[in-house]
Design a protein around this motif. Structure first.
Motif, PDB file in Angstrom:
ATOM      1  N   TYR A  18     -10.500  -1.574  -3.579  1.00 58.51           N
ATOM      2  CA  TYR A  18      -9.363  -1.137  -2.788  1.00 58.51           C
ATOM      3  C   TYR A  18      -8.304  -0.561  -3.717  1.00 58.51           C
ATOM      4  N   GLY A  37      -4.470  -2.502  -7.448  1.00 60.50           N
ATOM      5  CA  GLY A  37      -5.689  -2.473  -6.649  1.00 60.50           C
ATOM      6  C   GLY A  37      -6.679  -3.503  -7.166  1.00 60.50           C
ATOM      7  N   GLU A  59      -1.318  -0.444  -3.837  1.00 65.46           N
ATOM      8  CA  GLU A  59      -0.307  -0.220  -2.805  1.00 65.46           C
ATOM      9  C   GLU A  59       0.974   0.251  -3.480  1.00 65.46           C
ATOM     10  N   SER A  92      -7.186  -1.278   1.584  1.00 64.55           N
ATOM     11  CA  SER A  92      -5.926  -0.522   1.462  1.00 64.55           C
ATOM     12  C   SER A  92      -5.941   0.518   2.579  1.00 64.55           C
ATOM     13  N   GLN A 116      -2.098  -3.081   1.580  1.00 66.90           N
ATOM     14  CA  GLN A 116      -3.272  -3.935   1.392  1.00 66.90           C
ATOM     15  C   GLN A 116      -3.302  -5.029   2.458  1.00 66.90           C
TER      16      GLN A 116
END
Length: 787
Positions: free
Chosen positions: A571, A558, A574, A624, A607
């Motif tokens: 964010y 992230g 993933e 995300s 993302q």
């Protein structure tokens, strides 16, 4: 780490007898029975190796009791491997080599398990391509690597400065890649530190599917391991010059040999290239997108003892581009006026990359050790780059801000401990990885006089200051254990922890007024961690056929956004769950090899990057905000149809969808729901067929080697925007290379995109769909000399 090593040595039983034995034998030619001199003999996962003498005889002394794989190679012959068990006395193992025109190489890979292993025994989808093969295919840079295997797509949004890969539809959205790239054991870390040009390459290994257990963060789609040529114990070298249309020039040289025989070895290679751009600028009728590049690659290896060695690596690359980037205003214009752009600001870019590494290796009786410390320093400079892609004076972009730092620096260290050559049952690897990255990104967005119609404050300048520090540590381990004579279990896990920090500030100048701060300095912090497990089973149906099933967890780090909107502060990572079934093997006396795999990927917190309209410059934020699923099939085979005639083929079929995706609608407010759309930059079909032919002709005491390669590459439909409005239909490219080599001198002719196909190479997935075309027909000739 001392406690980890103690634990490993206490729980791992490696039955190695203290006695040592000699292995010897003879290497001969299958046709004549004559001995082969200077054939290379290597014991995998050790520093044991030698060459044959004038009678084709070799000797490998002092091998402890155990199980080994011995590889034998010689120029013009297929590489051969044999499994041997050392128990007692002097062991004799003979090799009968077959010319490459009559058999295929038995391939070894190193990256799949971070130790040398025959590719047929790897329970995963892996492709290995040699440097010689790259030359035959005329692959000069990473942008051309999509030809090497199915379901890989090379994304090039600029002139080589932001190359990233998507494998199996897993792609990068921002600076962090989705596929990690290693060069000589050093992680290239982000898309701006990746070295574009390929030269002095020994091999490229492409691993598909998540490789988080051994490669960590951002290896969601896979890993690419590029290895340059090692220094040699005999003096050898190469020089090559290539000329072509668009004023193409490319020169590279290599020299390698011993400074002290059997002890100290040195290698240096150099690269210089330049070419005109494919585009013309209609504003001033000038050539647009021309480039010049250089590369220097050095290495020094010291064989400290029969089990210890130290290697130093140094790399320096530069690239200068005039006219960046040749975007067209829309899809219709890019084909109606091909290879034309209309930009009032002809910006230029400069990229400087320096890398250094120190590798210490030990191949012991009970433990192998490898430690690689690397340092990277890269700087990207943009001068007056047009970002409205029009003849009007709207917006330009420059980096860095005068007086501000813009040099990315990365320090890494990876320690690997592994089972030694000779381990009869349990093979394992464990280690740690640490890094520190400094990422200053400081840029100026200039709004010109023609923009006053939509920005009353024009002309003005916005100064964006960004300074990031990222640090991380990881621990990992993986083992392979035989459950029976035909069934093996592979299991592994990795733990990654990372801290990220970014400081941002925005200043503003209107006209000739003083510079003022409009967004005060602010520091944001975040940390992330993840476990990345792997579990696989491999069933040896026969000595030349293996079936496997694999589960692995994918993880992409992230991050923090520089947005002033608190909704987009950061964010999430993933993640993905990946399932793969495959079969690989060889048939027909090693003249046919194949690999087939099917996969399913469940993706979470995908993302994506979006353009955030702000009045303080240009802002891109990563979100995300989606989930998805990818499924597909891959086929690879090589078939030696007749003496000197080989067909190679790879195919990737991919169905990648967003099961949920929401993109902010900044104009209308709220979000755009884009579920069931096809994943961007994920072609439905990728295939490559190559026909290779070689014919040796005896001319006196020497031999003339004639040959050529014809390639057909097909790329299926791919979408460039999340709403699937901008796309490129399926297209095919034909490439060829042919010529001959006599007494070390080679002359070859080549052509890329022989049918002059026009296709969109890239269009931004965010903002206006401003595409540019891929390279048209290029052709030329190369003259080379090897000694």
């Amino acid at each position: 780490m001392r406690h980890l090593l103690t634990f490993i040595l206490s729980v791992v039983s490696i039955t190695v007898n203290a006695q040592e034995f000699n292995v010897s034998g003879r290497v001969t030619d299958i046709s004549s029975g004559n001995p082969i001199q200077n054939a290379t003999i290597k014991v995998l996962n050790s520093q044991k190796g030698t060459i044959t003498n004038g009678q084709g005889v070799y000797e490998l002394p002092e091998l402890p009791q155990g199980y080994y794989v011995v590889s034998v190679s010689y120029i013009g012959y297929a590489t051969q491997q044999k499994e041997i068990t050392v128990k007692a006395g002097t062991i004799s193992v003979n090799f009968v080599l077959v010319p490459q025109t009559q058999a295929l190489d038995e391939v070894t890979v190193t990256s799949a398990a971070k130790r040398e292993i025959p590719i047929i025994e790897v329970p995963a989808s892996v492709t290995r391509v040699t440097g010689e093969r790259l030359d035959n295919m005329r692959i000069w840079d990473q942008r051309s690597m999509s030809q090497l295997t199915g379901n890989i797509n090379v994304n090039n949004p600029g002139e080589g400065d932001a190359i990233s890969y998507s494998i199996r539809g897993i792609l990068a959205a921002d600076f962090n890649p989705s596929v990690v790239t290693y060069i000589d054991g050093i992680n290239q870390f982000d898309i701006y530190s990746n070295i574009e040009f390929l030269h002095d390459v020994e091999s490229i290994e492409i691993l598909k599917g998540p490789q988080g257990t051994l490669f960590g963060r951002n290896a969601m789609g896979g890993a690419i391991n590029i290895t340059t040529k090692e220094p040699t114990n005999i003096w050898q070298g190469k020089a090559e010059a290539a000329l072509g249309n668009f004023a193409v020039q490319r020169y590279n040289v290599l020299a390698s040999g011993p400074i002290v025989k059997d002890k100290l070895f040195f290698k240096v290679s150099g690269l210089f290239g330049k070419q005109d751009g494919f585009y013309s600028n209609t504003v001033d009728n000038s050539n647009f997108n021309s480039k010049e590049y250089t590369g220097i690659n050095t290495s020094l290896k010291y064989q400290i003892s029969s089990s210890w060695s130290a290697s130093l690596y140094g790399k320096r690359y530069t690239r200068d581009v005039v006219g960046y980037v040749p975007y067209a205003p829309d899809i219709s214009t890019v084909f109606s006026n091909p290879y034309e752009t209309s930009q009032n600001a002809v910006g230029n870019t400069e990229h400087l990359m320096n890398q250094g590494a120190l590798k210490i290796e030990h191949a012991g009786k009970e433990l192998n050790i490898s430690n690689v410390m690397g340092y990277q320093k890269s700087e990207l400079v943009y001068n007056n780059v047009d970002i409205d892609f029009s003849p009007l004076d709207f917006n330009t972009f420059s980096r860095p801000i005068p007086g501000a730092d813009n040099t990315v620096k990365v320090l890494t260290n990876e320690l690997n401990l592994s089972s030694p050559a000779g381990a009869e049952k349990l093979n394992w690897v464990a280690g740690s990885y640490i890094f520190r990255q400094h990422v200053p990104i400081n840029q100026i967005i200039r709004t010109g006089e023609d923009a006053v119609m939509f920005d009353p404050s024009a002309p003005n300048q916005v100064f964006n200051f960004n300074d990031g520090i990222n640090t991380g540590i990881a621990f990992f381990g993986q083992l392979t254990y035989p459950l029976s004579k035909t069934l093996k279990l592979t299991a592994g896990i990795r733990y990654d922890y990372e801290e990220r920090e970014i400081t941002t500030q925005t200043d503003f100048i209107q006209g000739n007024n003083p510079q003022v701060t409009v967004v005060p300095s602010e520091t944001k912090k975040a940390n992330f961690d993840a476990f990345s497990p792997k579990l696989g089973l491999q069933w040896s149906v026969s000595p030349k056929t293996n079936l496997y099933a694999l589960y692995s967890k994918g993880y992409r780090i992230g991050g923090i956004n520089g947005s002033i909107d608190p909704r987009f502060d950061s964010y999430d990572p993933e993640t993905s769950d990946n399932f793969e079934l495959g079969i690989k093997g060889g048939l027909l006396d090693n003249t046919f090899n194949y690999a087939v795999s099917a996969f399913f990927i469940n993706r979470n917190a995908i993302q994506t990057q979006v353009f955030e309209p702000v009045n303080t410059g240009i802002s891109f934020v990563t979100l995300s905000n989606g989930d998805g699923r990818n499924l597909g099939l891959e086929i690879e085979f090589g078939y030696l149809v007749a003496k000197g005639l080989q067909i190679s083929y790879n195919l990737g079929l991919l169905d990648a969808k967003y099961t949920s995706l929401e993109i902010p609608d900044f104009a209308a407010g709220g979000n755009l729901a884009l579920a069931d759309k096809t994943v961007i930059l994920a072609p439905s079909i990728t295939s490559h067929m190559a026909l290779d032919y070689s014919k040796p002709i005896v001319m006196g005491k020497n031999e003339l080697e004639l040959g050529g390669t014809v390639q057909l590459t097909t790329t299926g439909r791919q979408y460039f925007d999340f709403n699937n409005d901008t796309f490129q239909r399926s297209y095919s490219l034909v490439n060829l290379r042919f010529g001959g080599v006599y007494n070390g001198v080679g002359l070859h002719f080549w052509a890329q995109n022989l049918l002059d196909e026009q296709f969109i190479q890239w269009a931004p997935p965010i903002g206006a769909p401003t595409p540019f075309l891929g390279a048209p027909l290029t052709y030329g000739t190369s003259l080379s000399y090897k000694f």
